[in-house]
Design a protein around this motif. Structure first.
Motif, mmCIF file in Angstrom:
data_model
loop_
_atom_site.group_PDB
_atom_site.id
_atom_site.type_symbol
_atom_site.label_atom_id
_atom_site.label_comp_id
_atom_site.label_asym_id
_atom_site.label_seq_id
_atom_site.Cartn_x
_atom_site.Cartn_y
_atom_site.Cartn_z
ATOM 1 N N PRO A 78 7.593 44.868 43.758
ATOM 2 C CA PRO A 78 6.942 44.475 45.145
ATOM 3 C C PRO A 78 6.714 43.065 45.008
ATOM 4 N N PRO A 79 6.955 42.032 45.756
ATOM 5 C CA PRO A 79 6.456 40.565 45.683
ATOM 6 C C PRO A 79 4.907 40.608 45.651
ATOM 7 N N PRO A 80 4.501 39.607 45.128
ATOM 8 C CA PRO A 80 2.973 39.363 45.270
ATOM 9 C C PRO A 80 2.576 38.792 46.471
ATOM 10 N N PRO A 81 1.309 39.374 46.766
ATOM 11 C CA PRO A 81 0.671 38.605 48.135
ATOM 12 C C PRO A 81 0.567 37.207 47.941
ATOM 13 N N ALA A 82 0.756 36.286 48.909
ATOM 14 C CA ALA A 82 0.529 34.716 48.932
ATOM 15 C C ALA A 82 -1.046 34.922 48.916
ATOM 16 N N PRO A 83 -1.489 33.473 48.432
ATOM 17 C CA PRO A 83 -2.833 33.344 48.119
ATOM 18 C C PRO A 83 -3.437 33.142 49.739
ATOM 19 N N ILE B 67 -7.549 45.930 41.199
ATOM 20 C CA ILE B 67 -6.033 45.815 41.149
ATOM 21 C C ILE B 67 -5.379 44.982 42.352
ATOM 22 N N THR B 68 -4.340 44.129 42.023
ATOM 23 C CA THR B 68 -3.965 43.222 42.863
ATOM 24 C C THR B 68 -2.746 44.246 43.632
ATOM 25 N N VAL B 69 -2.815 44.531 45.034
ATOM 26 C CA VAL B 69 -1.665 45.423 45.465
ATOM 27 C C VAL B 69 -0.861 44.452 46.438
ATOM 28 N N PRO B 70 0.481 44.847 46.723
ATOM 29 C CA PRO B 70 1.298 44.073 47.444
ATOM 30 C C PRO B 70 1.077 44.154 49.075
ATOM 31 N N ASN B 71 1.814 43.372 49.516
ATOM 32 C CA ASN B 71 1.813 43.273 50.903
ATOM 33 C C ASN B 71 3.296 43.682 51.748
ATOM 34 N N GLN B 72 4.281 43.698 50.742
ATOM 35 C CA GLN B 72 5.470 44.118 50.961
ATOM 36 C C GLN B 72 6.118 45.098 49.967
ATOM 37 N N ALA B 73 6.872 45.844 50.423
ATOM 38 C CA ALA B 73 7.782 46.913 49.575
ATOM 39 C C ALA B 73 8.403 45.966 48.754
#
Length: 216
Positions: A202-207, A100-106
C-alpha cells in the motif's frame, strides 16, 4: 472469473517496511519492545495487512449492496461492510498504540480487484465478487492463524482473534452465494504468482493526511 487476483518511528514508519515482505530473513525478528509484549516484523506486517484488506473489501461490500443481483450477494456485501468497519476500528487503535504507520489506500493489486468489480454488471459482478473474495480470504486465513499462534504481543493477539472471526464469516457468506468455483479458488490460493513488491505494498499516507475511517 474476471479480475486480477517504546517504539521508534525509524523502525516502524515508511518507507522501511510497510509491504508484506520482511527486511530481515526472519519474520520473528523483534523490532520493538512494547508494554504489551515484543513486536516482530511479522506482527507489524499483519497490522498493515488488516488495514489494507479493509480499504478494498469495505468498498467492495458497498458495491455488492448496490449491484448484487441476489439477496445472498447483497448479504455478503453487508457482512463485508460491517465486518471491516469493526475490524478496521480495532486495527487503527492497535496501530496507534504500537506506533505503526498504516496506509490510507489499498495496494495496487487490491485496487485492481475493486476496479474489476466496478466494471462488472449483473451476474458477472456476482460471480467475480464471490470468487475474488473467497480466494483472498482463503489466502489470508492461514496468515491470521500463524500470527495468532506465534505472536507474543497481546494487542496483536487480540487483533488476530477478531480478524479470524471476521475472515471466517466472510468465507462463509461468500460460499453461501452458491457462486464459488472451489476448484478454481483452490488453484489460485495455492499457485498464485509472486507479484513485485510495489504491487502488493500500500502507498504511504501523505504527511498530515487525515486517516481514512470505515463507518458501519
Amino acid at each position: 472469473m474476471g479480475g486480477a487476483l517504546s517504539l521508534t518511528l525509524v523502525a516502524l514508519a515508511y518507507p522501511s517496511m510497510l509491504g508484506f515482505s520482511t527486511v530481515s530473513s526472519s519474520a520473528d525478528h523483534v523490532i520493538a519492545q512494547t508494554p504489551t509484549g515484543p513486536l516482530t516484523e511479522a506482527d507489524r506486517d499483519f497490522v498493515v495487512k488488516v488495514r489494507a484488506a479493509g480499504l478494498w473489501e469495505y468498498p467492495v461490500g458497498k458495491l455488492a449492496l448496490q449491484k448484487g443481483t441476489t439477496q445472498a450477494v447483497r448479504t455478503a456485501g453487508q457482512h463485508l461492510v460491517d465486518g471491516h468497519a469493526a475490524l478496521d476500528d480495532t486495527d487503527r487503535r492497535v496501530a496507534a498504540r504500537l506506533n505503526i504507520t498504516v496506509p490510507n489506500q489499498a495496494s495496487p493489486q487490491q485496487q485492481g480487484f475493486v476496479a474489476t468489480l466496478e466494471g462488472d454488471t449483473g451476474k458477472q459482478f456476482d460471480s467475480d465478487m464471490a470468487n475474488i473474495l473467497r480466494t483472498t480470504h482463503g489466502q489470508i486465513f492461514t496468515t491470521v492463524a500463524k500470527i495468532r499462534a506465534t505472536t507474543r504481543n497481546s494487542l496483536v493477539r487480540q487483533l488476530a482473534d477478531q480478524a479470524n472471526d471476521t475472515v471466517l464469516d466472510h468465507i462463509t457468506v461468500m460460499e453461501k452465494t452458491g457462486l464459488v468455483d472451489f476448484d478454481q479458488v483452490l488453484f489460485q490460493e495455492t499457485t498464485a504468482p509472486k507479484l513485485p513488491a510495489d504491487q502488493v505494498t500500500p502507498p504511504p499516507p501523505a504527511p498530515g493526511e487525515p486517516q481514512v475511517t470505515l463507518t458501519p
